[in-house]
Design a protein around this motif. Structure first.
Motif: not given
Length: 369
Positions: A299-304, A318-325
């Motif tokens: 929902a927050a836009g992070h990539r699973l 495990t996920f990657v933040p939506r800004d990639g940082d």
């Protein structure tokens, strides 16, 4: 906050896939054992042996093993896997199949065999059919398939029975590193058709480091040449004057010397909690927390990176933040008191059954704050 886990204020522990906090009963068991040693030495050694026997029964129950006699107590997963790798007789051209997502414990031990001419094949399991990819990597020279039940990085949970069935029909030994599943989800060693299972107790089993389960199926156990010897691994243990000896018929043959009684007391206490709660209940509660995390992160836009299908994960998200940082997000989480880990190309959260839901909300919000 669960009464067994009065963690310090400000700490949100989402790192059970690494080293878990002990339940209070485990703290008391270890402290009590130490105090007993301080005032009575080994006077109560028969009681220690009762606790050791009880631990083997609990471990056998945890994996639905036929008998506690199939359970050895090792120092860690790496030791157990080494007993297998270097207990077998290899020929140049033999191969071992692992996945391309294994923790180093289940990679390095097999790579150590390459000077003997053994090939290590890494099946790519990131596609839609990871089991099919593993099976396709096998051929007539495959001696062992060695896999983590749940991958440490992205948390992919494998469907073990089809792989075990393939191996059993072809005389391939099936080795399972179950460290990321035991204590988080049910495990049936016979349904998986595993010949060997190894797992440290310090993650989802909530125990101390330095004590591990090593299951061996009797028919497979007989194939391993012993490399360690001592007073504790013989059939007639305790008969110190006996000059003729043979290895124990049980899995105790893999325990050459004095057991880690401190670790035994700790892990036995921790498993008593899991049994009281019930592994099905534990698994359901972990699943509820994982679903909350997955939904909130998406929902927050992070990539699973963890598979969305509940059948494909256990206790890891495990996920990657939506800004990639990833580096920046991990630093913010640490500052907010969220104890997690950078793994699998992203940030790994691993809550247990007792983790408060409110802490999961705080953790997700802290990714960007």
């Amino acid at each position: 906050m669960h009464p067994e886990f009065p963690l310090q204020d400000g700490l949100i522990h989402l790192n059970h896939a690494a080293v878990a906090p002990w339940p209070q009963r485990t703290v008391h068991a270890v402290a009590g054992f130490a105090m007993q040693n301080g005032v009575a030495g080994s006077l109560n050694y028969p009681q220690w042996l009762e606790v050791e026997a009880r631990l083997r029964r609990r471990l056998a129950h945890l994996i639905d093993a036929p008998s506690p006699d199939d359970i050895a107590l090792c120092k860690n997963t790496s030791e157990a896997l080494s007993l297998i790798a270097w207990g077998l007789t290899w020929q140049p051209g033999d191969n071992v199949v692992i996945s391309d997502q294994e923790f180093p414990s289940n990679r390095i031990v097999w790579e150590s065999l390459t000077p003997l001419g053994v090939e290590v094949r890494r099946a790519e399991i990131g596609g839609e059919d990871p089991e099919g990819a593993i099976i396709a990597a096998c051929d007539g020279r495959t001696r062992v398939v060695a896999l983590s039940a749940v991958q440490y990085g992205v948390g992919l949970k494998l469907d073990l029975p089809p792989i075990g069935d393939h191996c059993r029909k072809r005389g391939i030994l099936f080795v399972v590193d179950a460290i990321q599943q035991l204590g988080a989800a049910p495990f049936d060693v016979e349904a998986a058709q595993a010949d060997f299972v190894a797992a440290d107790g310090h993650k989802w089993m909530l125990g101390p480091e330095g004590i591990a389960l090593f299951y061996s199926r009797p028919e497979a156990r007989a194939q391993l040449q012993l490399r360690q010897f001592g007073w504790h691994m013989v059939e007639h243990v305790g008969d110190f004057e006996r000059l003729d000896w043979q290895p124990a018929a049980t899995a105790r043959r893999f325990e050459p010397g004095s057991p880690n009684m401190l670790g035994i007391y700790g892990l036995e206490a921790s498993l008593s909690l899991l049994e009281e709660v019930g592994i099905d209940v534990v698994s359901r509660r972990i699943g509820e927390r994982i679903e909350l995390l997955i939904g909130s992160l998406q929902a927050a836009g992070h990539r699973l990176l963890t598979p969305r299908d509940p059948a494909r994960h256990a206790g890891i998200v495990t996920f990657v933040p939506r800004d990639g940082d990833t580096h920046g997000a991990f630093a913010r989480l640490q500052q907010a008191g969220v104890f997690c880990a950078p793994r699998g190309g992203g940030i790994r959260f691993s809550p247990h059954f007792h983790t408060p839901f409110s802490q999961l909300d705080i953790a997700v919000n802290a990714v960007e704050k």
